[in-house]
Write a protein that holds these residues in place. Structure first.
Motif, PDB file in Angstrom:
ATOM      1  N   ARG A   1       1.259  -1.787 -11.278  1.00 56.56           N
ATOM      2  CA  ARG A   1      -0.112  -2.218 -11.527  1.00 56.56           C
ATOM      3  C   ARG A   1      -0.937  -2.005 -10.262  1.00 56.56           C
ATOM      4  O   ARG A   1      -0.566  -2.479  -9.187  1.00 56.56           O
ATOM      5  N   LYS A   2      -2.047  -1.293 -10.406  1.00 61.93           N
ATOM      6  CA  LYS A   2      -2.929  -1.054  -9.277  1.00 61.93           C
ATOM      7  C   LYS A   2      -3.769  -2.292  -9.012  1.00 61.93           C
ATOM      8  O   LYS A   2      -4.442  -2.805  -9.908  1.00 61.93           O
TER       9      LYS A   2
ATOM     10  N   THR B   1       0.828  -1.214   0.000  1.00 62.83           N
ATOM     11  CA  THR B   1       0.000   0.000   0.000  1.00 62.83           C
ATOM     12  C   THR B   1       0.859   1.259   0.000  1.00 62.83           C
ATOM     13  O   THR B   1       0.352   2.357  -0.207  1.00 62.83           O
ATOM     14  N   ASP B   2       2.145   1.101   0.236  1.00 68.67           N
ATOM     15  CA  ASP B   2       3.073   2.231   0.365  1.00 68.67           C
ATOM     16  C   ASP B   2       3.322   2.882  -0.998  1.00 68.67           C
ATOM     17  O   ASP B   2       3.956   2.294  -1.877  1.00 68.67           O
ATOM     18  N   LYS B   3       2.861   4.104  -1.172  1.00 66.31           N
ATOM     19  CA  LYS B   3       3.002   4.796  -2.456  1.00 66.31           C
ATOM     20  C   LYS B   3       4.424   5.310  -2.691  1.00 66.31           C
ATOM     21  O   LYS B   3       4.750   5.757  -3.788  1.00 66.31           O
ATOM     22  N   GLU B   4       5.263   5.241  -1.670  1.00 67.22           N
ATOM     23  CA  GLU B   4       6.649   5.679  -1.816  1.00 67.22           C
ATOM     24  C   GLU B   4       7.618   4.497  -1.827  1.00 67.22           C
ATOM     25  O   GLU B   4       8.833   4.681  -1.758  1.00 67.22           O
ATOM     26  N   ALA B   5       7.072   3.296  -1.921  1.00 65.86           N
ATOM     27  CA  ALA B   5       7.898   2.098  -1.775  1.00 65.86           C
ATOM     28  C   ALA B   5       8.994   1.989  -2.833  1.00 65.86           C
ATOM     29  O   ALA B   5      10.126   1.595  -2.525  1.00 65.86           O
ATOM     30  N   GLU B   6       8.703   2.337  -4.078  1.00 58.84           N
ATOM     31  CA  GLU B   6       9.706   2.149  -5.132  1.00 58.84           C
ATOM     32  C   GLU B   6      10.940   3.008  -4.879  1.00 58.84           C
ATOM     33  O   GLU B   6      12.082   2.561  -5.061  1.00 58.84           O
ATOM     34  N   GLU B   7      10.723   4.249  -4.441  1.00 55.66           N
ATOM     35  CA  GLU B   7      11.858   5.114  -4.132  1.00 55.66           C
ATOM     36  C   GLU B   7      12.585   4.643  -2.883  1.00 55.66           C
ATOM     37  O   GLU B   7      13.818   4.697  -2.801  1.00 55.66           O
TER      38      GLU B   7
ATOM     39  N   TYR C   1       1.434  -3.013  -7.367  1.00 51.07           N
ATOM     40  CA  TYR C   1       2.361  -4.125  -7.605  1.00 51.07           C
ATOM     41  C   TYR C   1       3.546  -3.552  -8.373  1.00 51.07           C
ATOM     42  O   TYR C   1       3.486  -3.321  -9.576  1.00 51.07           O
ATOM     43  N   TYR C   2       4.629  -3.288  -7.642  1.00 49.57           N
ATOM     44  CA  TYR C   2       5.824  -2.697  -8.233  1.00 49.57           C
ATOM     45  C   TYR C   2       6.688  -3.795  -8.855  1.00 49.57           C
ATOM     46  O   TYR C   2       6.949  -4.824  -8.225  1.00 49.57           O
TER      47      TYR C   2
END
Length: 380
Positions: free
Chosen positions: A356-357, A339-345, A367-368
């Motif tokens: 993918r949402k 759920t973390d919108k900053e996870a990729e960074e 889904y990063y």
């Protein structure tokens, strides 16, 4: 008999479900939010329930029409050939939803639909009461913008209930979503797969079932197994074919790790129940100690969410470990749902190659996908 079927799906997984249906050989009519409609027959109902990995349910579509008045809903429902499906002793219930429609009272709509079906069956069987001791028929009236869709649930319990989950841990991922995550990673037998936060083992188990071509519904029952519409021979033939399709010789290298010893024990128990315990290595291990077991592997992980379990400090350590692993082993790929919108960074310091949402239960997630650099013999 030509039948119109609907496979329902969690939002974001429609394309995965569509691909699974096409692989079964059935023609897609349309794909909408949360459902895929396709043509089939009685055997398609059986095959779909046995083989669809990422769908939530398989519904038999009875009709679709517009209704703005209760009388119109009653008459259009009664006009359908319910007697071709529901026998004299059939036990049926009616559920419903209504969105942006004049017929906005769901309880009232349910009563109208049930009354219409009862009246039709009373006329056909020439009786006043029904024993309702036979098979279950769950009718659903879905009304959206005055358009009514009447379906019957063929699955019974949701398709995520494979039958192998004997032991559980907090906040498990659904089997249908786990299967979709594996398929979206394009993992296949012969390639290493690791889940470093495996919990009760759902992702590794679903991967092993895919790798061995085990039908996900092979060890459970369905509501439509008792229906007179479907001959018992069809069930016997399709289950026999599913057993024969299992590839016990598939070379699988799958690992599931978790820092929680209880979770690892649960995963091992579930894998044994699923019949794939011999091709998954489960071990109690911290993500920080993650090391490659080969080249060009895939990590699929459903780490703790801040909204669910796990404190921020724990999540931070997991991100740090995963990011360090990707940096040290760039030929590996990482697929992470959170759920973390900053996870990729926070994990990789860059945007993911693909996002993918998806929804994990009611939680909106992403889904990063970080694709590894393919290592070849020439490139070593």
């Amino acid at each position: 008999m030509r039948l119109e079927l609907i496979a329902t799906a969690t939002f974001g997984l429609e394309a995965v479900v569509k691909r699974e249906i096409e692989q079964l050989g059935y023609r897609i009519l349309k794909t909408e939010d949360g459902k895929v409609t396709y043509m089939g027959d009685e055997r398609a109902i059986v095959r779909s329930n046995l083989w669809l990995r990422s769908a939530d349910r398989v519904l038999l579509k009875m009709a679709e029409f517009e209704a703005r008045e209760f009388e119109e809903l009653f008459q259009r429902t009664k006009a359908l050939d319910w007697e071709q499906l529901v026998p004299l002793d059939g036990k049926f219930t009616v559920t419903g939803t209504s969105v942006k429609s004049r017929l906005h009272s769901v309880p009232a709509c349910q009563k109208i639909v049930k009354k219409a079906i009862v009246e039709k069956l009373k006329e056909f069987y020439d009786v006043e009461t029904f024993p309702e001791t036979g098979a279950q028929y769950t009718v659903k009236a879905t009304i959206l913008k005055d358009r009514v869709t009447l379906t019957i649930d063929t699955s019974g319990a949701g398709l995520h209930k494979r039958g192998y989950r004997q032991a559980d841990v907090a906040a498990p991922i659904k089997e249908t979503l786990a299967a979709a995550l594996v398929q979206l990673s394009f993992w296949k037998a012969g390639r290493i797969l690791v889940d470093p936060c495996c919990g009760s083992g759902t992702i590794p188990i679903e991967a092993a079932m895919i790798g061995r071509n085990i039908a996900p519904g092979l060890n459970r029952s369905f509501a439509c197994e008792e229906w007179e519409l479907i001959e018992k021979d069809i069930w016997r033939e399709e289950k026999k074919a599913a057993f024969q399709a299992i590839d016990y010789n598939a070379e699988l290298e799958i690992y599931g790790y978790d820092i929680n010893g209880r979770a690892v024990r649960a995963a091992m128990e579930n894998a044994q129940e699923a019949g794939v315990d011999d091709c998954i290595v489960f071990r109690r291990q911290d993500v920080a100690k993650l090391e490659p077991t080969g080249e060009n592997g895939i990590i699929i992980v459903n780490p703790p969410y801040g909204e669910r379990i796990g404190e921020e400090a724990q999540i931070k350590e997991i991100y740090k470990a995963l990011g360090g692993f990707l940096k040290d082993y760039p030929d590996w790929s990482l697929f992470m749902i959170t759920t973390d919108k900053e996870a990729e960074e926070r994990v990789a310091g860059r945007k993911a190659d693909r996002r993918r949402k998806l929804y994990n239960g009611r939680l909106e997630t992403c889904y990063y996908q970080f694709h590894g650099q393919r290592r070849t013999l020439e490139g070593r």
